[in-house]
Structure formats: C-alpha cells, structure tokens
Design an enzyme around this catalytic site. Structure first.
Site, mmCIF file in Angstrom:
data_model
loop_
_atom_site.group_PDB
_atom_site.id
_atom_site.type_symbol
_atom_site.label_atom_id
_atom_site.label_comp_id
_atom_site.label_asym_id
_atom_site.label_seq_id
_atom_site.Cartn_x
_atom_site.Cartn_y
_atom_site.Cartn_z
ATOM 1 C CB CYS A 51 -0.934 0.082 1.203
ATOM 2 S SG CYS A 51 -2.005 -1.315 1.374
ATOM 3 N NE ARG A 88 4.563 1.872 -0.125
ATOM 4 C CZ ARG A 88 5.535 1.597 0.712
ATOM 5 N NH1 ARG A 88 6.778 1.745 0.333
ATOM 6 N NH2 ARG A 88 5.290 1.182 1.926
ATOM 7 C CD1 TRP A 111 0.007 -6.438 -2.866
ATOM 8 C CD2 TRP A 111 -0.301 -6.971 -0.717
ATOM 9 N NE1 TRP A 111 0.364 -7.758 -2.703
ATOM 10 C CE2 TRP A 111 0.191 -8.110 -1.396
ATOM 11 C CE3 TRP A 111 -0.570 -7.079 0.650
ATOM 12 C CZ2 TRP A 111 0.418 -9.327 -0.762
ATOM 13 C CZ3 TRP A 111 -0.343 -8.295 1.293
ATOM 14 C CH2 TRP A 111 0.151 -9.403 0.574
ATOM 15 C CG ASN A 165 1.578 0.897 4.264
ATOM 16 O OD1 ASN A 165 2.707 1.348 4.210
ATOM 17 N ND2 ASN A 165 1.355 -0.383 4.146
ATOM 18 N N GLY A 166 -0.664 -0.906 6.468
ATOM 19 C CA GLY A 166 -0.313 -1.673 7.669
ATOM 20 C C GLY A 166 -1.455 -2.609 8.029
ATOM 21 C CD GLU A 224 16.956 -13.292 -7.377
ATOM 22 O OE1 GLU A 224 16.478 -13.759 -6.328
ATOM 23 O OE2 GLU A 224 16.563 -12.223 -7.864
ATOM 24 C CE LYS A 272 13.572 -11.428 -9.670
ATOM 25 N NZ LYS A 272 14.280 -11.120 -8.495
ATOM 26 C CD GLU A 310 9.976 -11.996 -7.649
ATOM 27 O OE1 GLU A 310 9.839 -11.264 -6.672
ATOM 28 O OE2 GLU A 310 10.989 -11.928 -8.394
ATOM 29 C CG HIS A 315 18.785 -36.646 -2.642
ATOM 30 N ND1 HIS A 315 19.039 -37.945 -2.278
ATOM 31 C CD2 HIS A 315 19.990 -36.083 -2.904
ATOM 32 C CE1 HIS A 315 20.349 -38.153 -2.297
ATOM 33 N NE2 HIS A 315 20.948 -37.037 -2.674
ATOM 34 C CE LYS A 338 11.685 -2.694 -5.951
ATOM 35 N NZ LYS A 338 12.286 -3.953 -6.382
HETATM 36 C C1 G6P Z 1 9.341 -8.218 -2.013
HETATM 37 C C2 G6P Z 1 9.834 -7.877 -3.403
HETATM 38 C C3 G6P Z 1 11.156 -8.585 -3.672
HETATM 39 C C4 G6P Z 1 12.169 -8.234 -2.591
HETATM 40 C C5 G6P Z 1 11.634 -8.532 -1.187
HETATM 41 C C6 G6P Z 1 12.532 -7.962 -0.103
HETATM 42 O O1 G6P Z 1 8.980 -9.548 -1.964
HETATM 43 O O2 G6P Z 1 8.877 -8.259 -4.369
HETATM 44 O O3 G6P Z 1 11.653 -8.195 -4.937
HETATM 45 O O4 G6P Z 1 13.330 -8.957 -2.801
HETATM 46 O O5 G6P Z 1 10.349 -7.927 -1.030
HETATM 47 O O6 G6P Z 1 12.520 -6.571 -0.186
HETATM 48 P P1 G6P Z 1 13.643 -5.638 0.407
HETATM 49 O O7 G6P Z 1 13.158 -4.245 0.104
HETATM 50 O O8 G6P Z 1 13.706 -5.903 1.876
HETATM 51 O O9 G6P Z 1 14.915 -5.961 -0.276
#
Ligand code: G6P
Length: 629
Positions: free
Chosen positions: A2, A27, A74, A100-101, A502, A506, A509, A525, A624
C-alpha cells in the site's frame, strides 16, 4: 504494501495525488482511491484495479480542491473491491482515512464500536480505525472542546481536535500503520501518523505533503522529514507540527534528499524491469566506487561505524533478508566463509525474528534490504538490537527505517528500483557483500595479493555484464522456445546455487510458471522425478571448481530426456554437445560468478514473461515493499 499520499497547498490536489499514486503503484496495485476536500465537503473516488482505472473514473467524475489524501492498495483484510478500497470513512461520514499496515486487534475494536451502534460497509481493518477516530472525535466534541470549531483557522491549530482524536485512537491500536486522515470540517489540515509502516513529510513552499516514500513527492520538494514510529504530524499548507503519540513535542529534522526525478522514468525501455536489468553495470560500479583500496588490497566501508578492533573481534555473522535479498545473503555466506573464514549463517527475516536462536557476544548481524522497510527484516533488526547485538544494514533507500535504526552499514547507491522483481539491487548487494568479505578477510587470513586480485576482477564485472546484456535478443529467442512450459528447474552448485534459487524466483514472480531452484546434485533426491521432455532444466555450468560435477548432473537430466538450457563460460565447446541451448557469459573468478550468472536468468525470466503477456513490472499478488507481516 500500500502506498499513501497526502497533499495540502494551493495547487490541484487530485493531479498531485494521482501522479504520486502512480509513483507508489509498485507498493500495491489492486485498487486505489482518493478523497479531496472542497469547501467543507468530501469528494471521494475509489476504484478496483490500477491507478489508470482510478484516473478514468476521475475523468468521468472530476473533482477539484487543493487538499486531499490518496491510496494504492495491496489487500490484506478483504478482497480488492471498490468497497474495500481506501479512503475509508467514519460513522459520521466526515472523517476519511488511508492506511498502510495491519490493525491486528481490529475485531475487538469493531465489536466495541458495533455495540455503540456503528455500521461498517467494508471488510477492512482500516475502516475500524476510521470509526475509532470518529468516535473519539465525537467524544471531544461532546466535551465542548473549542478545537472542534469548524474550519477555525488556517494553521495546524485548526486540527487540534482531529489530532487528539487520532492520538487517542492509536493508543488503542495493536498493529502497524502509516495513516493520513482528513476531516470535512477541518479542510485546512491533514493528520498523519506511523508505526511500523513508512511515512514521511515533504516540506514545500506554501504546500506540504505526506507520502509512503520519497518518489511520490520528489517532483515537488526535496525537503523531507522521516517520521519515527509513534509520531503524529499535523500538516497545514504553511505549517506542520510533529508530536509523539504521548503528546510530547518533537523537533523534526528536515533533510535534503538526493534523488533525480528522471530516475523514476522508464526512458527508452518498455518496462522498468528491463531498464533496471540494463542498469546493472552502473549499479555495480556505484556500489564499489570509492570503496576500493588497491594499495592495501582491501575495501573501505566507512559507514559501518565499527573500529578495526571491533571488526576483528567478530567471530560469527548472521545475514538476514527476504526474497531476493535473502538470496544475496546466501551468496554472502559463501563469500564470508570463503574469503574471511568467519562462520556465517543466513536466515530469512520472518523466521529469525521469532526463533529464539542462541547468539553469542561477538556476532555481527547484517540486514540486507533494498527498501529498508520490509517489516520482517525491520522486526528482526529490532529483536537483535533489543538483545544488545550490533546490527548493520545493506540498504538502497536512503533514510529508510532500517537505514535509520541500524548501528551502521552501507548504502547501495543503486538508484530507485521500481520493477517489483528486484534485479539491479541484487547485484549491488552482491558487490557490497564482496567488499565486506574482502575487508573482513584482510583483517584475518586473506593475503593482500588475493585481496587485490578479487577487487581488480570486481572492477571488470560491469564491462563483462555489458557483454551479457548485448545477448538479450538471443536470450529472447531461447525464451520463445520454452515459454509454453508449465514448470522449470534451476540447478547449480556452490557459489551459483543461490543464483539457481534467484533464477527460479524471478521466473515464478513475473511469468507465474512454477519453478524450483535446487543444488544440482541434490536434485537426485526429489526434483529429478519432475524431469520429462516438457520440463526444461536451466543449469549454471560455468568454468569453476565444480564444473565437472555439474556436467555430470546435466548428463543425468539428459538421460531422462529433459531439455537443458546451460549458462556456460565463453569458449566452452564441450557444453554444446550436452545442452540444448547455451548462453555464454564471460569468465571470472568463482566468488564473483554470481554477479554474472544471474544476468542471463533475469533476462530469460523477463522475455518468457513478456511472451506470456504478463505485466512484468507489477506481477499479480506481489508488492515491491512488504510492510505487513
Ligand atoms: C518483495 C519484493 C522482492 C524483494 C523482497 C525484499 O517480496 O517483491 O523483490 O526482494 O520484497 O525486499 P527488500 O526491500 O527488503 O529488499
């Protein structure tokens, strides 16, 4: 999660709020809304969907005014609907609130208010807070508080009763909040408050702002006040007052932020994610610039705020983070143990904050976070600090909460990252972790010559990254071949194992394809059961200490008719005979390979997602900055 914004001044509030919400959309983007104050009346507009949907609604039903609040959501409590979108109103319909929260005790508070006859129209925790503030405001009015006079003055004194009502309500709240509140009868003030969720005040000339993050207001002012937890601010057009929830006055510190508004534009790129992938050579350079001493074969990280003796005394490290930052921490563990010989542990912040792990005296804790606002990382930092440990941060957003609360640390200087899936901040984090490992190593067993060798090679990484980026079109062609797959495996070993994780993250996501990252040998395994002609395996098989081992693992997949995409070192002809598709990357020393091997995987995920028609910058269900638990 948010984004919130507030504006009070002389310009068009709907325009400024809408533009700010576009900047904050990363956000949260399931619904949005705003409330504009106009001649003692509210104009409320809320819409499910993206900011563009709200903008379309505003074109049909325009609003005017010079003060107001806005929100991009969100969802946590209640699905994304017009009804659940913010702002929310109180029982009188005169107070509007964006939040937000999470209000954890919203159910108890709601029951209390229901018993008093309040009626709720949404399923959100936020509406409960709006009603609670309204309830206290009504109570103050009944006591005949003079500050409830309608539109009393143009300064913050006009909002004294509203501020007091917010203060009383927040004392009843268990949970986290960044809020902005307006009252139809007090059109000259906005009240904001925070606990756990970020909120800052932008100080302008004849105008003031509230925002979750600086990008929302940077086009208007660079002068900001970062609010601390349990602080309340009352804003007027030409004045603002900060106090604590206990009503103690606070002298706010105004800071000038360095941030170019153009940095938050896409420029020639179709998506922020692609722009940020291509910005990596610069991000890596910015992370090591001025921090390398060739003469001493070591790194200089002044912001750690620890003396050499204190750094020398560290005998264990804990690296924490979430999502992509956690994968950076995993590479950090390899670096720290390999180069500095310091036993290092990684932990995902959400687990470690509740795990009562024994932590010895000389343990140094590093929180890695792009935003510096991820609630679990922040809570873990606070828990370690409470226990008396030194905590340091690797953070991108200057002035963010983690950056302010840790004992010291290192800024990434990667510039704003807008794409929800982290890319350039990941390689920036790896760069800083490398510097840190060299620094810690040089205080222990790492020879100056080895330190110099690593740092010189690190300086070559941006150029080598450029060469990988030039292959974007070739990677897009590979993406086309495999974009219909329902499932992918990502396999690698040692330093590149976190990159397999990672790469899988990606892809998941942004393309919504199921993907698993696994240590290449460990796949026997379990995940090998998934291998079939329709399930591609992406192997990182660069020339390094485990090259032959990974080659053997590729054979195991090929024997089961699994298609193989290999990321390999330039000049490796052998791999062509085994893999179906090869992405060649320049060679580098083992400990720096993750900086290069991740780039083709980011591009692969990007191109697959585009081919599948996904919104790569705003993937479904994600945000994000995760500021709720
Ligand atoms: C969210 C984002 C990720 C990010 C993670 C941690 O899940 O979508 O891309 O890696 O938060 O965020 P930070 O700001 O703590 O690196």
């Amino acid at each position: 999660m948010c984004g919130i914004i507030g504006y009070i001044g002389t310009k068009s509030a709907p325009n400024i709020i809408l533009e700010g919400l576009r900047r904050l959309e990363y956000r949260g983007y399931d619904s949005a809304g705003l409330c504009i104050l106009n001649n003692g009346k509210f104009e409320l507009r809320k819409k499910t969907g993206r900011i563009n949907d709200l903008a379309a609604l505003l074109r049909q039903q325009p609003v005017t005014g010079t003060a107001g609040i806005g929100h991009t959501r969100w969802a946590t409590h209640g699905p994304p609907t017009d009804q659940n979108a913010h702002p929310h109103l109180d029982q009188s319909g005169k107070i509007a609130l964006v939040h937000n929260g999470v209000i954890e005790n919203h159910q108890q508070l709601k029951e209390r208010l229901l018993a008093k006859g309040h009626k709720f129209v949404s399923q959100t925790d936020t509406e409960v807070l709006a009603h609670l503030i309204g309830d206290y405001y009504a109570e103050l009015q009944n006591c005949g508080s003079p500050d409830t006079r309608v539109g009393a003055t143009t300064s913050t004194t006009d909002g004294a009763a509203l501020t007091e009502a917010v203060r009383r309500a927040l004392k009843d709240v268990v949970g986290t909040y960044g809020i902005a509140v307006v009252h139809a009868d007090h059109p000259n003030v906005i009240v904001g408050a925070r606990r756990g969720s970020p909120l800052l005040l932008g100080v302008g000339r004849d105008e003031n702002f509230l925002a979750s993050d600086v990008s929302a207001i940077i086009a208007h002012t660079r002068r900001v006040v970062y609010l601390n937890d349990f602080e309340i601010v009352t804003l007027a057009r030409d004045d603002f007052q900060v106090s604590t929830i206990e009503a103690a006055a606070v002298s706010p510190q105004i800071r000038e932020v360095e941030f170019a508004a153009e940095e938050v534009e896409r420029g020639k790129f179709p998506h922020f994610m692609l722009k940020e992938i291509f910005e990596q050579p610069r991000a890596v350079e910015n992370a090591f610039r001025g921090r390398i001493s060739h003469q001493e074969g070591t790194a200089r990280l002044g912001g750690l705020n620890l003396t050499p003796a204190e750094l020398r005394a560290v005998d264990r490290m804990i690296l924490i983070g979430c999502g992509t930052a956690l994968h950076a921490a995993m590479v950090g563990e390899f670096l720290m143990e390999d180069l500095a010989r310091i036993p290092t542990e990684i932990d995902c912040a959400s687990e470690c904050r509740y795990r009562n792990a024994p932590v010895e005296k000389n343990t140094l804790v590093f929180a890695i976070s792009q935003s510096g606002e991820t609630i679990d990382s922040l809570a873990a930092v606070r828990e370690f600090r409470r226990k008396g440990h030194k905590t340091l941060g690797i953070v991108n957003v200057v002035g963010s909460t983690i950056a302010r609360e840790v004992d010291g640390g290192t800024y990434m200087h990667a510039g704003p990252e807008i794409g929800v899936a982290a890319t350039k901040t990941f390689t920036s984090q790896l760069t800083i972790l490398t510097l840190l490992a060299v620094l810690m190593g040089r205080m222990r067993h790492l020879a100056a010559t080895r330190g110099t060798e690593i740092l010189k090679e690190l300086e070559q990484i941006p150029g080598k990254m450029e060469r990988i980026l030039q292959q974007s079109a070739a990677i897009a062609a590979i993406a086309k071949k495999y974009c219909e797959a329902n499932s992918f495996l990502f396999l690698a070993r040692q330093y590149n194992f976190p990159i397999a994780l990672e790469g899988a993250l990606k892809l998941k996501e942004i393309s919504y394809i199921h993907a698993e990252g696994y240590p290449a040998a460990e796949m026997k395994h379990g995940p090998i059961a998934l291998v079939d002609p329709r399930t591609p395996s992406v192997f990182i098989c660069t020339k390094n200490a485990v090259y032959d081992k990974v080659m053997a693992n590729i054979e195991e997949v090929k024997a089961r008719k699994g298609p193989v995409i290999a990321v390999a070192s330039e000049g490796d002809e052998e791999i062509r005979k085994k893999a179906d598709d090869v992405i060649y990357i320049p060679d580098t020393i083992d400990c720096l390979q993750p900086l290069l091997t991740v780039v083709p995987l980011q591009l692969l995920a990007y191109h697959i997602a585009i081919l599948r028609g996904c919104d790569v910058d705003k993937p479904r269900n994600l945000a994000k900055s995760v500021t709720v638990e």
